[in-house]
Design a protein around this motif. Structure first.
Motif, PDB file in Angstrom:
ATOM      1  N   PRO A 125       0.818  -1.217   0.000  1.00  0.00           N
ATOM      2  CA  PRO A 125       0.000   0.000   0.000  1.00  0.00           C
ATOM      3  C   PRO A 125       0.852   1.267   0.000  1.00  0.00           C
ATOM      4  O   PRO A 125       2.055   1.249   0.288  1.00  0.00           O
ATOM      5  CB  PRO A 125      -0.783  -0.112   1.309  1.00  0.00           C
ATOM      6  N   ARG A 126       0.187   2.361  -0.318  1.00  0.00           N
ATOM      7  CA  ARG A 126       0.820   3.679  -0.235  1.00  0.00           C
ATOM      8  C   ARG A 126       1.166   3.980   1.221  1.00  0.00           C
ATOM      9  O   ARG A 126       0.371   3.737   2.131  1.00  0.00           O
ATOM     10  CB  ARG A 126      -0.133   4.737  -0.766  1.00  0.00           C
ATOM     11  N   LEU A 127       2.364   4.503   1.451  1.00  0.00           N
ATOM     12  CA  LEU A 127       2.802   4.888   2.789  1.00  0.00           C
ATOM     13  C   LEU A 127       2.860   6.402   2.936  1.00  0.00           C
ATOM     14  O   LEU A 127       2.591   6.922   4.032  1.00  0.00           O
ATOM     15  CB  LEU A 127       4.193   4.307   3.077  1.00  0.00           C
ATOM     16  N   ALA A 128       3.208   7.097   1.864  1.00  0.00           N
ATOM     17  CA  ALA A 128       3.317   8.553   1.931  1.00  0.00           C
ATOM     18  C   ALA A 128       1.977   9.169   2.317  1.00  0.00           C
ATOM     19  O   ALA A 128       0.929   8.806   1.776  1.00  0.00           O
ATOM     20  CB  ALA A 128       3.777   9.107   0.584  1.00  0.00           C
ATOM     21  N   GLY A 129       2.012  10.082   3.273  1.00  0.00           N
ATOM     22  CA  GLY A 129       0.798  10.761   3.704  1.00  0.00           C
ATOM     23  C   GLY A 129       0.118  10.120   4.900  1.00  0.00           C
ATOM     24  O   GLY A 129      -0.771  10.725   5.501  1.00  0.00           O
ATOM     25  N   GLN A 130       0.522   8.893   5.256  1.00  0.00           N
ATOM     26  CA  GLN A 130      -0.094   8.245   6.416  1.00  0.00           C
ATOM     27  C   GLN A 130       0.474   8.844   7.699  1.00  0.00           C
ATOM     28  O   GLN A 130       1.603   9.347   7.720  1.00  0.00           O
ATOM     29  CB  GLN A 130       0.156   6.728   6.379  1.00  0.00           C
ATOM     30  N   GLN A 131      -0.298   8.789   8.770  1.00  0.00           N
ATOM     31  CA  GLN A 131       0.138   9.365  10.038  1.00  0.00           C
ATOM     32  C   GLN A 131       1.371   8.643  10.575  1.00  0.00           C
ATOM     33  O   GLN A 131       1.397   7.404  10.636  1.00  0.00           O
ATOM     34  CB  GLN A 131      -0.986   9.277  11.071  1.00  0.00           C
ATOM     35  N   PRO A 132       2.393   9.388  10.998  1.00  0.00           N
ATOM     36  CA  PRO A 132       3.610   8.754  11.515  1.00  0.00           C
ATOM     37  C   PRO A 132       3.346   7.838  12.706  1.00  0.00           C
ATOM     38  O   PRO A 132       3.932   6.751  12.803  1.00  0.00           O
ATOM     39  CB  PRO A 132       4.487   9.950  11.911  1.00  0.00           C
ATOM     40  N   LEU A 144       7.887  12.350   2.387  1.00  0.00           N
ATOM     41  CA  LEU A 144       7.562  12.062   0.992  1.00  0.00           C
ATOM     42  C   LEU A 144       6.210  12.656   0.620  1.00  0.00           C
ATOM     43  O   LEU A 144       5.288  12.707   1.446  1.00  0.00           O
ATOM     44  CB  LEU A 144       7.543  10.548   0.759  1.00  0.00           C
ATOM     45  N   GLU A 145       6.095  13.083  -0.617  1.00  0.00           N
ATOM     46  CA  GLU A 145       4.829  13.618  -1.112  1.00  0.00           C
ATOM     47  C   GLU A 145       4.547  13.018  -2.484  1.00  0.00           C
ATOM     48  O   GLU A 145       5.365  13.122  -3.393  1.00  0.00           O
ATOM     49  CB  GLU A 145       4.885  15.140  -1.216  1.00  0.00           C
ATOM     50  N   VAL A 146       3.418  12.365  -2.612  1.00  0.00           N
ATOM     51  CA  VAL A 146       2.993  11.817  -3.903  1.00  0.00           C
ATOM     52  C   VAL A 146       1.510  12.102  -4.083  1.00  0.00           C
ATOM     53  O   VAL A 146       0.783  12.364  -3.115  1.00  0.00           O
ATOM     54  CB  VAL A 146       3.251  10.289  -3.991  1.00  0.00           C
ATOM     55  N   GLU A 147       1.050  12.029  -5.294  1.00  0.00           N
ATOM     56  CA  GLU A 147      -0.366  12.246  -5.565  1.00  0.00           C
ATOM     57  C   GLU A 147      -1.189  11.070  -5.050  1.00  0.00           C
ATOM     58  O   GLU A 147      -0.705   9.933  -4.957  1.00  0.00           O
ATOM     59  CB  GLU A 147      -0.598  12.402  -7.070  1.00  0.00           C
ATOM     60  N   ALA A 148      -2.432  11.365  -4.718  1.00  0.00           N
ATOM     61  CA  ALA A 148      -3.326  10.301  -4.261  1.00  0.00           C
ATOM     62  C   ALA A 148      -3.535   9.294  -5.386  1.00  0.00           C
ATOM     63  O   ALA A 148      -3.636   9.671  -6.560  1.00  0.00           O
ATOM     64  CB  ALA A 148      -4.656  10.892  -3.826  1.00  0.00           C
ATOM     65  N   PRO A 149      -3.607   8.003  -5.067  1.00  0.00           N
ATOM     66  CA  PRO A 149      -3.772   6.984  -6.112  1.00  0.00           C
ATOM     67  C   PRO A 149      -5.164   7.037  -6.733  1.00  0.00           C
ATOM     68  O   PRO A 149      -6.125   7.488  -6.110  1.00  0.00           O
ATOM     69  CB  PRO A 149      -3.553   5.672  -5.349  1.00  0.00           C
ATOM     70  N   ALA A 150      -5.237   6.569  -7.966  1.00  0.00           N
ATOM     71  CA  ALA A 150      -6.545   6.502  -8.643  1.00  0.00           C
ATOM     72  C   ALA A 150      -7.374   5.386  -8.026  1.00  0.00           C
ATOM     73  O   ALA A 150      -6.856   4.359  -7.588  1.00  0.00           O
ATOM     74  CB  ALA A 150      -6.331   6.243 -10.134  1.00  0.00           C
ATOM     75  N   GLY A 151      -8.685   5.584  -7.996  1.00  0.00           N
ATOM     76  CA  GLY A 151      -9.567   4.578  -7.433  1.00  0.00           C
ATOM     77  C   GLY A 151      -9.708   3.374  -8.345  1.00  0.00           C
ATOM     78  O   GLY A 151      -9.694   3.499  -9.575  1.00  0.00           O
ATOM     79  N   THR A 152      -9.848   2.199  -7.723  1.00  0.00           N
ATOM     80  CA  THR A 152     -10.037   0.954  -8.487  1.00  0.00           C
ATOM     81  C   THR A 152     -11.345   0.271  -8.143  1.00  0.00           C
ATOM     82  O   THR A 152     -11.712  -0.716  -8.777  1.00  0.00           O
ATOM     83  CB  THR A 152      -8.875  -0.022  -8.220  1.00  0.00           C
ATOM     84  N   ILE A 153     -12.032   0.769  -7.117  1.00  0.00           N
ATOM     85  CA  ILE A 153     -13.263   0.132  -6.648  1.00  0.00           C
ATOM     86  C   ILE A 153     -14.425   1.089  -6.855  1.00  0.00           C
ATOM     87  O   ILE A 153     -14.340   2.275  -6.509  1.00  0.00           O
ATOM     88  CB  ILE A 153     -13.144  -0.264  -5.159  1.00  0.00           C
ATOM     89  N   THR A 154     -15.496   0.590  -7.432  1.00  0.00           N
ATOM     90  CA  THR A 154     -16.698   1.400  -7.644  1.00  0.00           C
ATOM     91  C   THR A 154     -17.785   0.960  -6.670  1.00  0.00           C
ATOM     92  O   THR A 154     -17.836  -0.202  -6.247  1.00  0.00           O
ATOM     93  CB  THR A 154     -17.209   1.266  -9.083  1.00  0.00           C
ATOM     94  N   GLY A 155     -18.653   1.898  -6.334  1.00  0.00           N
ATOM     95  CA  GLY A 155     -19.747   1.590  -5.419  1.00  0.00           C
ATOM     96  C   GLY A 155     -20.693   2.766  -5.332  1.00  0.00           C
ATOM     97  O   GLY A 155     -20.505   3.806  -5.982  1.00  0.00           O
ATOM     98  N   ASP A 156     -21.707   2.608  -4.514  1.00  0.00           N
ATOM     99  CA  ASP A 156     -22.714   3.647  -4.313  1.00  0.00           C
ATOM    100  C   ASP A 156     -22.182   4.639  -3.277  1.00  0.00           C
ATOM    101  O   ASP A 156     -22.228   4.374  -2.072  1.00  0.00           O
ATOM    102  CB  ASP A 156     -24.020   2.998  -3.836  1.00  0.00           C
TER     103      ASP A 156
END
Length: 450
Positions: free
Chosen positions: A296-303, A353-365
């Motif tokens: 998973p993405r680690l950048a941006g998560q709380q230390p 580290l700073e990266v853009e938020a990942p694109a979504g892969t899951i659709t839902g209501d």
């Protein structure tokens, strides 16, 4: 006759249920047998009155049932009956109150050799603090609470410098040692309860309360909050472990004093960059994550959250289940970080580290997901930003496929099954609101929209 028979059946079933029921107090683990005795006295007295009153009612129904030719005698007042009722009622009330007042007198009279221990409650977590060599707890102020000072201790109070801080929901106590538990709340009304100890007391914001006890047997016991303190009240769990004195002292020596905790060196980002080289093989050089490698993405998560998870992997609280192959992959990787300083260094680098938020892969209501997320928002924030004070990590910007897998793991008990992973156990309980895969998709799709 049918009414009298019904009352008789009710009395018999009630008495049998009391004596044959498997539900009773858990075996006591503290020097508070007086409380059990008080409850027993209450049961015997109220039980005797229950049987006597219903027996009298049955007798009245039978004796004064309607019969041809008999006429009721009306007697509006009877001083003799009133005196008897007054005397018997007074004796009963005194018999009920006297043991309780006697036990309360012992409850408020703390032994001179009782060691003070501070219990700090917050939504939805417990922390603890022991006095140092001076035997005194330092002063604290809620306004000073921060990630670097979770107890809000006053840095200029010399009495608090040697206080031993336990930033964990598990409290250890020594067998046979009396303790005075000083209770303090960081937010709302809580109640500190260990059923096996029998004593309990509210934690009131803005003041301190207390209870005392002496553990009488070793073991691990659940800590509960028995005051409705918010949406996560039922999941506010902790643990008390009663150890032999030597084991307790070894545990206590493993925790820092406030001076050591607050005087820790700042993490070395440069050293963390070198340590992260191993992590980057899966999580990417920018901490962006890699779905193909289930990283998973680690950048941006709380230390604070990243540090806790690395410790959990390192110490077997997470990634030890054969049903969690990806967690099992992380466990040996976390072990390459030899100590807390190394963990702090690598987390500090990830935090840079700073990266853009990942694109979504899951659709839902997303509309339905927004309603479901209302419960999640109580801990993780309305925007999924995470709230460190509630030990709730960031959700916004985290890979949706990873979030869904973790929800599945919580629901199936794959994650949060270790007895020391108390935050995982909270999520085991709370994830139950997502009853099916569609609900998970909906809430994760909504998080994607934040």
């Amino acid at each position: 006759m049918a009414i009298a028979l019904g009352i008789l059946v009710l009395v018999v079933v009630t008495v049998l249920f009391h004596f044959l029921s498997p539900w009773w107090f858990t075996p006591i683990a503290a020097d508070w047998e007086f409380l059990d005795l008080t409850v027993d006295i209450t049961f015997w007295l109220t039980g005797a009155v229950f049987i006597a009153l219903n027996g009298f009612l049955i007798w009245v129904i039978l004796k004064y049932r309607h019969r041809e030719g008999l006429k009721a005698h009306y007697e509006p007042e009877s001083k003799k009956l009133e005196w008897w009722l007054t005397i018997v009622t007074t004796i009963g009330v005194v018999a009920l109150l006297a043991p309780g007042l006697w036990v309360w007198g012992k409850f408020v009279d703390v032994p001179d050799d009782a060691q003070p221990v501070e219990v700090v409650g917050q939504q939805w977590h417990w922390n603890y603090r022991f006095p140092g060599a001076d035997g005194q707890l330092g002063q604290a102020d809620i306004a000073l609470v921060s990630p670097a000072n979770p107890f809000g201790l006053k840095a200029d109070d010399p009495a608090g410098q040697d206080d031993i801080v336990v930033n964990d929901a598990v409290l250890h106590l020594a067998l046979g040692q009396p303790y005075k538990l000083v209770l303090r709340s960081r937010d709302v009304l809580h109640n500190f309860t260990v059923p096996q100890f029998r004593v309990k007391m509210d934690l009131v914001p803005g003041t301190t309360s207390y209870q005392w006890l002496k553990p009488t047997r070793t073991g691990q016991f659940d800590v509960l909050c028995e005051e409705l303190c918010g949406i996560g009240h039922f999941a506010m769990r902790g643990a008390v472990v009663v150890d032999p004195p030597e084991d307790f002292q070894a545990w206590l020596d493993g925790h820092p004093t406030f001076a050591e905790f607050s005087g820790r060196a700042e993490p070395d980002v440069t050293a963390g960059r070198a340590l992260y080289a191993t992590c980057s093989a899966c999580h990417g050089p920018g901490g962006e994550g890699n779905e193909m490698l289930n990283a998973p993405r680690l950048a941006g998560q709380q230390p604070e959250y990243l540090m806790r998870q690395l410790r959990n992997f390192k110490h077997g609280l997470r990634g030890a289940s054969s049903d969690d192959p990806f967690g099992m992959q992380m466990a040996p990787m976390a072990s390459t970080l030899r100590d807390d300083a190394a963990i702090a260094n690598v987390v500090a680098y990830i935090d840079s580290l700073e990266v853009e938020a990942p694109a979504g892969t899951i659709t839902g209501d997303t509309e339905r997901g927004a309603k479901l997320f209302g419960t999640c928002a109580s801990c993780h924030g309305k925007q999924g930003q995470g709230i460190w004070a509630l030990n709730a990590p960031r959700l916004e910007g985290i890979n949706d496929w990873y979030l869904k897998r973790q929800l599945q793991n919580y629901r199936q008990g794959i994650r949060g099954s270790h007895p020391q992973d108390l935050y995982g156990k909270q999520m085991n309980l709370l994830s139950g609101m997502l009853r099916d895969e569609q609900s998970m998709n909906d809430v994760v799709a909504y998080i994607n929209s934040l």
